[in-house]
Enzyme design. Structure first.
Site, short mmCIF file in Angstrom:
data_model
loop_
_atom_site.label_atom_id
_atom_site.label_comp_id
_atom_site.label_asym_id
_atom_site.label_seq_id
_atom_site.Cartn_x
_atom_site.Cartn_y
_atom_site.Cartn_z
N TYR A 144 0.85 -1.19 0.00
CA TYR A 144 0.00 0.00 0.00
C TYR A 144 0.89 1.24 0.00
O TYR A 144 1.84 1.32 0.77
CB TYR A 144 -0.89 0.00 1.26
CG TYR A 144 -1.79 1.21 1.41
CD1 TYR A 144 -1.57 2.14 2.43
CD2 TYR A 144 -2.86 1.42 0.56
CE1 TYR A 144 -2.40 3.24 2.59
CE2 TYR A 144 -3.71 2.52 0.71
CZ TYR A 144 -3.46 3.43 1.73
OH TYR A 144 -4.29 4.52 1.89
N ASP A 239 9.23 2.77 -0.88
CA ASP A 239 8.22 3.43 -0.04
C ASP A 239 8.57 3.09 1.41
O ASP A 239 8.21 2.02 1.91
CB ASP A 239 6.82 2.95 -0.41
CG ASP A 239 5.78 3.46 0.56
OD1 ASP A 239 4.57 3.22 0.32
OD2 ASP A 239 6.14 4.12 1.56
N LYS A 267 4.92 9.32 8.48
CA LYS A 267 4.86 8.78 9.85
C LYS A 267 5.96 9.33 10.76
O LYS A 267 5.92 10.49 11.17
CB LYS A 267 4.84 7.26 9.80
CG LYS A 267 3.60 6.72 9.04
CD LYS A 267 3.56 5.22 8.96
CE LYS A 267 2.52 4.74 7.98
NZ LYS A 267 1.14 4.82 8.48
P1 KE4 Z 1 -0.63 8.35 4.52
O1 KE4 Z 1 -1.16 9.06 3.29
O2 KE4 Z 1 -1.71 7.55 5.24
O3 KE4 Z 1 0.17 9.27 5.45
O4 KE4 Z 1 0.48 7.29 4.03
C1 KE4 Z 1 0.10 6.33 3.07
C2 KE4 Z 1 1.05 5.15 3.18
C3 KE4 Z 1 2.06 5.01 2.25
N1 KE4 Z 1 2.93 3.98 2.32
C4 KE4 Z 1 2.84 3.06 3.30
C5 KE4 Z 1 3.83 1.94 3.34
C6 KE4 Z 1 1.82 3.15 4.28
O5 KE4 Z 1 1.73 2.20 5.25
C7 KE4 Z 1 0.91 4.22 4.23
C8 KE4 Z 1 -0.20 4.37 5.25
N2 KE4 Z 1 -0.32 3.32 6.20
C9 KE4 Z 1 -1.64 3.10 6.74
C10 KE4 Z 1 -1.59 1.88 7.66
N3 KE4 Z 1 -1.43 0.68 6.94
C11 KE4 Z 1 -2.15 4.32 7.45
C12 KE4 Z 1 -3.39 4.09 8.27
C13 KE4 Z 1 -4.60 4.63 7.61
O6 KE4 Z 1 -4.77 4.44 6.38
O7 KE4 Z 1 -5.38 5.26 8.34
#
Ligand code: KE4
Length: 428
Positions: A144, A239, A267
């Protein structure tokens, strides 16, 4: 555990926010029940609106690596807020955090700050396309990279055909440029390069995925991607939104000595405030506006408040790199304890772990990719999640997520978690 106030607040939220949440995974759809509303948090503990104290193994999905409300971060934000929160003009602190990040992470010379991991990954792919002049990208099933259209794609009809949208609103026009490969399967990647000669701008990958649970890359897999990218003039985009500044000071590039071309962050880099970033050697970054033609922008990018939180966080990690080893030791201790009680109770399971990322899967086979991750017994996971919650232990509300440890966790907290696991599965 009583959750009356959380339930009442959730009913209110659902009237004005779609699904009652501002991010779907928070809604407990994958595990059932109603989400817990947090009142406050400190160190390793969450305090919910019903007065329950929970040991937190999500830590806001990764950012709170030092624990919640860390005084260095909180004080930095308070001090900065008193001077104004946003100007839409350059500030010195952006240069300071950029210099520090570049000094901590290998193979990057310049970094651009944005407001989320999604923005970082979306912008990195646009930069890779602009730099190479090619349109297609390869991503991996189960990885993701945020909710940008190019990433909301599932496997297409054939192994080497383009992807198809996995969300309404994503067009086939977008999906055709995203190709799907399987994690830990180099042949699936080589096939895509052969079937799409000179059309692939980049591979984007979570080098240690956390969105299928935690999946360790097999020996040679990431190295093989590096070789394929070099052979086909494609960029390798790591990523590291989850792994950056968590698995090592320099992230997976340092941990596994693999060279990426573009690295994405989120994060931890924001210390709990909205920050994403993407970085590369200058030869690539100079293609980015206003220096080059690849456009990317943001009103709150480099926001001084978020930069203050991120700078305080990165400074603490840079000055005390022993935190990474401490986290790894605590996670190894938790891994050993959980495995012992699950084996003693004859529970079919497998546990994956890299550094301070760990995931429990209720299946027999090794979890090495999305397909094996999906073979887990989701009913068992739901029972496990709610059983642990009743014990005051907050783990990810989905079998396809990773637990994130923070350094505020004590060994007593870990022992309590292991004992709770034993109590929960004994009832099965
Ligand atoms: P954000 O746009 O949520 O800050 O980041 C997206 C993203 C990109 N790459 C990786 C590897 C990620 O894990 C994420 C976001 N992670 C999720 C949890 N699996 C955030 C939690 C959520 O979607 O509320």
């Amino acid at each position: 555990m009583i959750y009356k106030r959380s339930s009442a607040l959730f009913s209110e939220a659902e009237k004005v926010i779609p699904g009652g949440v501002n991010s779907p995974v928070r809604a407990f759809k994958a595990v059932g029940g109603t989400p817990i509303f947090v009142e406050k948090a400190k160190g390793a503990y969450l305090y919910d609106v019903d007065g329950n104290r929970l040991i937190d193994y999500i830590n806001s999905w990764g950012p709170m690596i030092l624990g919640h409300a860390h005084e260095l971060v909180v004080n930095a934000v308070i001090d900065k807020a008193k001077k104004g929160t946003s100007f839409g003009m350059p500030t010195k602190i952006e240069t300071e955090i950029a210099q520090l990040a570049v000094s901590m992470v290998p193979n990057i010379e310049k970094i651009r700050f944005v407001n989320s991991g999604t923005e970082a990954c979306m912008s990195a792919v646009r930069l890779a396309r602009g730099y190479t002049g090619k349109d297609k990208i390869i991503k991996f099933a189960g990885c993701y990279h945020g909710h940008s259209d190019s990433f909301l794609i599932q496997a297409g009809s054939g192994a080497v055909t383009f992807g198809s949208p996995n969300s309404p609103g994503v067009t086939q026009g977008t999906a055709k440029d995203t190709l799907l490969a399987q994690f830990n399967n180099l042949e699936s990647v080589a096939q895509l390069f052969e079937a799409n000669k000179n059309e692939i701008a980049c591979i984007i990958i979570e080098p240690v995925p956390g969105n299928m649970g935690c999946i360790p890359p097999k020996a040679g897999f990431l190295e093989g991607l590096r070789t394929l990218c070099d052979a086909h003039n494609a960029l390798l985009v790591f990523d590291e939104v989850m792994t950056g500044f968590r698995l090592a000071k320099g992230g997976v590039q340092e941990l596994l000595n693999i060279k990426a071309d573009i690295v994405c962050f989120g994060k931890v880099i924001g210390g709990g405030l909205p920050v994403g970033a993407f970085a590369a050697r200058n030869e690539i970054m100079k293609h980015l506006a206003p220096e080059g033609p690849v456009y990317q922008a943001g009103t709150l990018s480099g926001n001084p408040l978020a930069m203050a939180a991120g700078l305080a966080m990165l400074t603490e990690l840079n000055n005390n790199p022993s935190i990474f080893k401490s986290l790894e030791n605590k996670t190894a201790y938790l891994h050993k304890g959980l495995s012992q009680v699950l084996i003693q109770n004859n529970i079919t399971h497998t546990i994956n772990r890299v550094g301070s990322m760990i995931s429990v899967h209720f299946c027999e086979e090794e979890v090495v990719d999305f397909e094996t991750a999906a073979s887990g017994n989701n009913e068992k996971f739901k029972q496990f999640f709610h059983g642990m919650l009743q014990e005051g232990i907050y783990i990810a509300p989905s079998a396809f997520e990773t637990w994130f440890l923070c350094d505020a966790l004590s060994y007593d907290d870990l022992d309590q978690t292991i004992a709770s696991c034993d109590k929960v599965v004994k009832k099965w």
